[in-house]
Design a protein around this motif. Structure first.
Motif, PDB file in Angstrom:
ATOM      1  N   GLY A 153       0.779  -1.230   0.000  1.00  0.00           N
ATOM      2  CA  GLY A 153       0.000   0.000   0.000  1.00  0.00           C
ATOM      3  C   GLY A 153       0.809   1.278   0.000  1.00  0.00           C
ATOM      4  N   SER A 154       2.112   1.212   0.219  1.00  0.00           N
ATOM      5  CA  SER A 154       2.915   2.435   0.307  1.00  0.00           C
ATOM      6  C   SER A 154       3.294   2.948  -1.072  1.00  0.00           C
ATOM      7  CB  SER A 154       4.182   2.170   1.114  1.00  0.00           C
ATOM      8  OG  SER A 154       4.992   3.340   1.112  1.00  0.00           O
ATOM      9  N   ALA A 155       3.169   4.271  -1.246  1.00  0.00           N
ATOM     10  CA  ALA A 155       3.600   4.893  -2.503  1.00  0.00           C
ATOM     11  C   ALA A 155       5.116   4.856  -2.633  1.00  0.00           C
ATOM     12  CB  ALA A 155       3.114   6.340  -2.558  1.00  0.00           C
ATOM     13  N   LEU A 169       2.386   6.589   6.012  1.00  0.00           N
ATOM     14  CA  LEU A 169       1.292   7.528   5.775  1.00  0.00           C
ATOM     15  C   LEU A 169       0.821   7.522   4.329  1.00  0.00           C
ATOM     16  CD1 LEU A 169       2.328  10.564   8.008  1.00  0.00           C
ATOM     17  CD2 LEU A 169       0.522   8.879   8.436  1.00  0.00           C
ATOM     18  N   THR A 170       1.728   7.193   3.377  1.00  0.00           N
ATOM     19  CA  THR A 170       1.302   7.171   1.972  1.00  0.00           C
ATOM     20  C   THR A 170       0.412   5.965   1.658  1.00  0.00           C
ATOM     21  OG1 THR A 170       3.318   6.024   1.254  1.00  0.00           O
ATOM     22  CG2 THR A 170       3.319   8.442   1.135  1.00  0.00           C
ATOM     23  N   ILE A 171       0.261   5.057   2.600  1.00  0.00           N
ATOM     24  CA  ILE A 171      -0.702   3.971   2.398  1.00  0.00           C
ATOM     25  C   ILE A 171      -2.117   4.546   2.399  1.00  0.00           C
ATOM     26  CG2 ILE A 171      -1.704   1.865   3.399  1.00  0.00           C
ATOM     27  CD1 ILE A 171       1.062   1.325   4.671  1.00  0.00           C
ATOM     28  N   PHE A 172      -2.401   5.441   3.345  1.00  0.00           N
ATOM     29  CA  PHE A 172      -3.764   5.917   3.577  1.00  0.00           C
ATOM     30  C   PHE A 172      -4.024   7.359   3.162  1.00  0.00           C
ATOM     31  CE2 PHE A 172      -2.538   2.862   6.891  1.00  0.00           C
ATOM     32  CZ  PHE A 172      -3.389   1.826   6.553  1.00  0.00           C
ATOM     33  N   LEU A 173      -2.980   8.174   3.101  1.00  0.00           N
ATOM     34  CA  LEU A 173      -3.170   9.599   2.825  1.00  0.00           C
ATOM     35  C   LEU A 173      -2.680   9.945   1.426  1.00  0.00           C
ATOM     36  CD1 LEU A 173      -1.984  11.020   6.261  1.00  0.00           C
ATOM     37  CD2 LEU A 173      -4.295  10.361   5.555  1.00  0.00           C
ATOM     38  N   ARG A 174      -3.227  11.002   0.837  1.00  0.00           N
ATOM     39  CA  ARG A 174      -2.889  11.423  -0.519  1.00  0.00           C
ATOM     40  C   ARG A 174      -2.594  12.918  -0.538  1.00  0.00           C
ATOM     41  NH1 ARG A 174      -3.930   6.761  -0.070  1.00  0.00           N
ATOM     42  NH2 ARG A 174      -5.151   5.406  -1.419  1.00  0.00           N
ATOM     43  N   GLN A 175      -1.801  13.325  -1.533  1.00  0.00           N
ATOM     44  CA  GLN A 175      -1.601  14.743  -1.807  1.00  0.00           C
ATOM     45  C   GLN A 175      -1.648  14.934  -3.308  1.00  0.00           C
ATOM     46  OE1 GLN A 175      -1.406  17.579   0.212  1.00  0.00           O
ATOM     47  NE2 GLN A 175      -1.763  18.376  -1.847  1.00  0.00           N
ATOM     48  N   LYS A 176      -2.725  15.510  -3.791  1.00  0.00           N
ATOM     49  CA  LYS A 176      -2.894  15.715  -5.226  1.00  0.00           C
ATOM     50  C   LYS A 176      -1.728  16.530  -5.773  1.00  0.00           C
ATOM     51  CE  LYS A 176      -6.031  17.319  -8.741  1.00  0.00           C
ATOM     52  NZ  LYS A 176      -7.102  18.218  -9.081  1.00  0.00           N
ATOM     53  N   GLY A 177      -1.143  16.037  -6.859  1.00  0.00           N
ATOM     54  CA  GLY A 177      -0.054  16.730  -7.530  1.00  0.00           C
ATOM     55  C   GLY A 177       1.334  16.381  -7.031  1.00  0.00           C
ATOM     56  N   SER A 178       1.448  15.644  -5.940  1.00  0.00           N
ATOM     57  CA  SER A 178       2.770  15.317  -5.401  1.00  0.00           C
ATOM     58  C   SER A 178       3.285  13.997  -5.953  1.00  0.00           C
ATOM     59  CB  SER A 178       2.715  15.220  -3.877  1.00  0.00           C
ATOM     60  OG  SER A 178       3.953  14.750  -3.372  1.00  0.00           O
ATOM     61  N   PRO A 179       4.546  13.956  -6.422  1.00  0.00           N
ATOM     62  CA  PRO A 179       5.104  12.689  -6.890  1.00  0.00           C
ATOM     63  C   PRO A 179       5.389  11.727  -5.740  1.00  0.00           C
ATOM     64  CG  PRO A 179       6.771  14.396  -6.982  1.00  0.00           C
ATOM     65  CD  PRO A 179       5.484  15.069  -6.601  1.00  0.00           C
ATOM     66  N   GLU A 180       5.257  12.194  -4.510  1.00  0.00           N
ATOM     67  CA  GLU A 180       5.461  11.330  -3.339  1.00  0.00           C
ATOM     68  C   GLU A 180       4.161  10.674  -2.894  1.00  0.00           C
ATOM     69  OE1 GLU A 180       8.523  10.631  -2.424  1.00  0.00           O
ATOM     70  OE2 GLU A 180       9.077  12.012  -4.026  1.00  0.00           O
ATOM     71  N   PRO A 212      -6.708   2.877  -4.554  1.00  0.00           N
ATOM     72  CA  PRO A 212      -7.080   2.181  -3.318  1.00  0.00           C
ATOM     73  C   PRO A 212      -5.902   2.117  -2.345  1.00  0.00           C
ATOM     74  CG  PRO A 212      -6.903   0.635  -5.165  1.00  0.00           C
ATOM     75  CD  PRO A 212      -6.698   2.002  -5.725  1.00  0.00           C
ATOM     76  N   ASP A 213      -6.202   2.006  -1.057  1.00  0.00           N
ATOM     77  CA  ASP A 213      -5.157   1.966  -0.032  1.00  0.00           C
ATOM     78  C   ASP A 213      -4.172   0.830  -0.244  1.00  0.00           C
ATOM     79  OD1 ASP A 213      -6.252   4.166   1.195  1.00  0.00           O
ATOM     80  OD2 ASP A 213      -7.240   3.038   2.793  1.00  0.00           O
ATOM     81  N   TRP A 214      -4.657  -0.316  -0.731  1.00  0.00           N
ATOM     82  CA  TRP A 214      -3.801  -1.495  -0.870  1.00  0.00           C
ATOM     83  C   TRP A 214      -2.874  -1.433  -2.067  1.00  0.00           C
ATOM     84  CZ3 TRP A 214      -4.934  -3.337  -5.567  1.00  0.00           C
ATOM     85  CH2 TRP A 214      -6.233  -3.148  -6.029  1.00  0.00           C
ATOM     86  N   LYS A 215      -3.073  -0.433  -2.979  1.00  0.00           N
ATOM     87  CA  LYS A 215      -2.209  -0.328  -4.154  1.00  0.00           C
ATOM     88  C   LYS A 215      -0.806   0.073  -3.694  1.00  0.00           C
ATOM     89  CE  LYS A 215      -1.271   1.953  -8.486  1.00  0.00           C
ATOM     90  NZ  LYS A 215      -1.487   3.113  -9.311  1.00  0.00           N
ATOM     91  N   THR A 216       0.169  -0.712  -4.126  1.00  0.00           N
ATOM     92  CA  THR A 216       1.562  -0.442  -3.726  1.00  0.00           C
ATOM     93  C   THR A 216       2.284   0.247  -4.860  1.00  0.00           C
ATOM     94  OG1 THR A 216       1.518  -2.442  -2.369  1.00  0.00           O
ATOM     95  CG2 THR A 216       3.684  -1.541  -2.897  1.00  0.00           C
TER      96      THR A 216
END
Length: 198
Positions: A66-68, A174-185, A192-196
């Motif tokens: 799930g982590s970006a 935190l990148t498992i559950f949280l998002r920031q539109k436009g951030s490459p991080e 979905p949360d489970w997408k790695t």
């Protein structure tokens, strides 16, 4: 700009400490070669290079579902493939052999070397500054090995290291559950949360 700010405020801080102990004030140019400045500067650099070297090395083999910040769990990615010589490939790829091996690991090697240099400079500066403080208090200076075995330097070291590990763990988890539109991080907002991976 931040290094200049650190230098100016550190200089004032050291002169304030020297005044309290009836020590001689130092010029800014003298301060820039003092243990106080060297220790503070390289203590911070050291922890950053430790963070990046471990981050590069750990992400080779470890995954977090799930982590970006993680590679995909069950498939190889482009960074895992063997390098192929081509006309626009860097010269070490074209050369091959041990030069290619060195180049293939050059990022982690560079971060590890930078960490070790900064650790050594932090230690040296901290030891110098400690001996200045002892001298101003009328106490005998510590030799380098005694200082290395003491708690002061390691207290400085571990408090910086733990903050770096906390920041890496935070972005991975935190990148498992949280998002920031436009951030490459971040993963895309609708992932979905489970997408790695990103």
């Amino acid at each position: 700009m931040t290094l200049s700010g650190q230098a100016l405020t550190g200089w004032k801080e050291l002169n304030s400490e020297l005044a309290e102990l009836n020590g001689k004030q130092v010029s800014l140019s003298h301060y820039l070669t003092s243990g106080h400045f060297i220790s503070a500067t390289f203590e911070n650099f050291e922890s950053e290079f430790l963070q990046m070297s471990l981050y590069v090395l750990i992400t080779i083999g470890l995954r977090q579902i799930g982590s970006a910040e993680s590679k995909k769990l069950e498939e190889n990615e482009d960074v895992d493939r063997e390098p192929r010589p081509s006309s626009d490939a860097p010269w070490p790829v074209k050369r091959g052999g041990w030069i290619l091996w060195l180049y293939s690991n050059s990022l982690s090697i560079a971060f590890c070397i930078l960490f070790l240099i900064c650790w050594a400079l932090h230690f040296y500066g901290s030891w110098e500054n400690n001996n200045l403080e002892l001298s101003l208090k009328g106490k005998p200076e510590e030799n380098i090995l005694h200082y290395l075995g003491g708690s002061k330097f390691w207290f400085e070291t571990f408090q910086n290291w733990q903050s770096e590990f906390l920041s890496v763990a935070s972005i991975v988890l935190l990148t498992i559950f949280l998002r920031q539109k436009g951030s490459p991080e971040s993963k895309p907002v609708d992932s979905p949360d489970w997408k790695t991976g990103k």
